[in-house]
Design an enzyme around this catalytic site. Structure first.
Site, PDB file in Angstrom:
ATOM      1  N   LYS A   1      41.814  39.781  42.111  1.00 27.30           N
ATOM      2  CA  LYS A   1      41.284  38.605  41.402  1.00 27.30           C
ATOM      3  C   LYS A   1      40.628  38.975  40.069  1.00 27.30           C
ATOM      4  O   LYS A   1      40.945  38.383  39.040  1.00 27.30           O
ATOM      5  CB  LYS A   1      40.198  37.913  42.242  1.00 27.30           C
TER       6      LYS A   1
ATOM      7  N   ASP B   1      37.721  35.776  51.432  1.00 27.25           N
ATOM      8  CA  ASP B   1      37.873  36.249  52.813  1.00 27.25           C
ATOM      9  C   ASP B   1      37.359  35.220  53.810  1.00 27.25           C
ATOM     10  O   ASP B   1      37.886  35.083  54.901  1.00 27.25           O
ATOM     11  CB  ASP B   1      37.087  37.550  53.023  1.00 27.25           C
TER      12      ASP B   1
ATOM     13  N   LYS C   1      41.860  37.125  49.013  1.00 22.60           N
ATOM     14  CA  LYS C   1      41.206  38.128  49.864  1.00 22.60           C
ATOM     15  C   LYS C   1      40.558  39.232  49.000  1.00 22.60           C
ATOM     16  O   LYS C   1      41.056  39.561  47.930  1.00 22.60           O
ATOM     17  CB  LYS C   1      42.291  38.736  50.764  1.00 22.60           C
TER      18      LYS C   1
ATOM     19  N   LYS D   1      29.731  41.105  45.438  1.00 27.30           N
ATOM     20  CA  LYS D   1      29.781  42.445  44.810  1.00 27.30           C
ATOM     21  C   LYS D   1      29.310  42.387  43.354  1.00 27.30           C
ATOM     22  O   LYS D   1      28.938  43.405  42.783  1.00 27.30           O
ATOM     23  CB  LYS D   1      31.215  43.011  44.831  1.00 27.30           C
TER      24      LYS D   1
END
Ligand SMILES: Nc1ncnc2c1ncn2[C@@H]1O[C@H](COP(=O)(O)OP(=O)(O)O)[C@@H](O)[C@H]1O
Ligand SMILES: Nc1ncnc2c1ncn2[C@@H]1O[C@H](COP(=O)(O)OP(=O)(O)O)[C@@H](O)[C@H]1O
Ligand code: SF4
Ligand SMILES: [Mg+2]
Ligand SMILES: [Mg+2]
Lengths: 271, 271
Positions: free
Chosen positions: B14, B129, B9, B40
């Site tokens: 990560k 996600d 998630k 991102k």
């Protein structure tokens, strides 16, 4: 019919806020529908005791080839407590096609089968981690006239809020939704009301309401109820009533000005 | 070439884990590549001081019609500290097509232009996600032989981990990745090692390493460095070294058995 969408990063407090706002409108005698647009299909858990079939479940069972005419409103719209109508779009199995497919299929179906008849207010509870495919549906098809973005002070939540603004901008010129405001949910993460108001004002919007971290919210969550039903005379219930009222009466929806990466980092840095 | 993917998630840790594992392998003289598969595009921030162009940026600038032959490896692969090669897939503007499109485009390009030549270990850092579209790419194309799922004890993180398992199952039979193990990152959320181990064992896997909440991680984050570089003799650096070693030597990759909704809730309830 008032049509409002609530977006925000997963876990930020959308369902808590949407179900409580729905309960406030129901308290005032409005016929409310909540449409859950999160593949978790748990958006209406605080409003209805049974676990309802998702629209995607029903379509799958019928074999979509039969077409929409075969599905009755009562198979996908369920009446929960306080007379609130509940719908869960559902999602496909992970790894199988677009996670937002349930939203596309469901929003299309609801319109065609007249599910909105008699409804005064429809609230869409939408996953905001990715603003693509089905999750952009409520923004673009004029399903909602305004969008409210739920955020905390965490960088990731504000980053997601900024991405949702980009999604709004993308569709605004062709009848898409406008940004009604930012809802600041403290939700156990560190407090920084200043960072959130700064973000809201930089994008051309404002914080329309703030919800403190609340033990009563956790208790009502365990009871699978809204705060408005669980603790109707509590401070937090009053906060939800004021927020619901401010959202209902809001006339200031705008096309937001999404921030650059640098501007976002600066908000995070100075907090 | 060792090929490992890390899923989880958003915000679960990560990039922190992947960059530190990369640094440990680099310490041991391996040629490591980190491929960031998160829109991102900040996966390699702790390894390289400049902000690198994403693969999607480069493709967009060139006009994709020119074809892959026109793009040189040096335009998309950048050498960071400790000689670690860094790639960011990037993502489209929110609301414009599939959020995972950068991953599809980039992984395809890297293969064709020979970007993996001379690489001993490639680590994929993938948004978990939603497990659809481009984000399922590393699982299905045999890009990674094993997947490690990063989770905390929070229900939403475990729910996402379970969904990632469903994604793995979907592609396992046609040369997809297997599950190497669960990495428990405490990350400031409430501690519940028991819930995480219970989840891991119920799906037929195990917790391969646990990372405590650490102030040194926060400090190295502010310094934009890995812990292995920032505080090489700290306890937390040692934890990363042991994790990196255990991951490298792991022979127990499995097809996981995803849990039902009820089983997931039970794990959350009893914690
Ligand atoms: N202000 C708050 N104070 C305490 N707990 C909260 C608050 N807002 C949300 N929560 C809790 O956080 C969790 C996630 O909230 P939820 O509304 O389900 O998020 P979302 O729908 O955005 O995924 C729930 O357990 C909820 O009870
Ligand atoms: N064990 C930990 N202790 C303290 N902070 C952590 C820990 N793991 C991650 N963090 C912090 O949490 C934030 C999110 O981590 P990150 O690795 O960027 O997550 P992801 O890549 O999954 O989105 C970062 O600020 C990081 O420094
Ligand atoms: S459009 Fe978004 S939700 Fe759909 S497959 Fe792509 S990433 Fe997944
Ligand atoms: Mg929800
Ligand atoms: Mg990351």
């Amino acid at each position: 019919m008032k049509r409002i969408a609530f977006y925000g990063k997963g876990g930020i407090g959308k369902s808590t806020i949407v179900t409580n706002i729905a309960a406030v409108y129901a308290e005032r005698g409005k016929k409310v529908m909540v449409v859950g647009c999160d593949p978790k299909a748990d958006c209406t858990r605080n409003l209805i005791d049974e676990e309802i079939p998702t629209v995607l479940d029903v379509m799958r069972e019928r074999g979509v080839v039969k077409g929409y005419e075969e599905i009755d409103v009562s198979e996908v719209v369920y009446e929960g407590r306080m007379g609130i109508l509940c719908v869960e779009c559902g999602g496909p199995e992970p790894g199988v096609g677009c996670a937002g497919r349930g939203v596309i299929v469901a929003t299309d179906l609801l319109r065609r089968i007249g599910a909105y008849e008699g409804v005064d207010v429809v609230l869409y509870d939408v996953l905001g981690d990715v603003v693509c495919g089905g999750f952009a549906m409520p923004l673009r098809e004029g399903l909602a006239s305004e969008v409210y973005i739920v955020t905390s002070a965490d960088f990731l939540a504000i980053y997601a809020a900024n991405n949702i603004c980009k999604g709004i901008v993308r569709y605004a010129s062709r009848g898409g939704s406008l940004l009604g405001g930012i809802i600041y949910n403290v939700r156990g993460s560190f407090e920084n009301a200043q960072a959130v108001s700064k973000f809201a004002s930089l994008i051309g919007s404002r914080v329309i309401g703030s919800i403190p971290n609340s033990k009563i919210i956790s208790e009502s969550e365990i009871a699978s109820m809204t705060v408005v039903e669980y603790a109707p005379s509590s401070d937090i219930a009053q906060i939800f009533r004021k927020l619901a009222e401010d959202v209902y009466r809001n006339q200031n929806a705008v096309v937001p000005r999404p921030l650059s990466k640098e501007a976002l980092k600066e908000i995070a840095m100075n907090s």
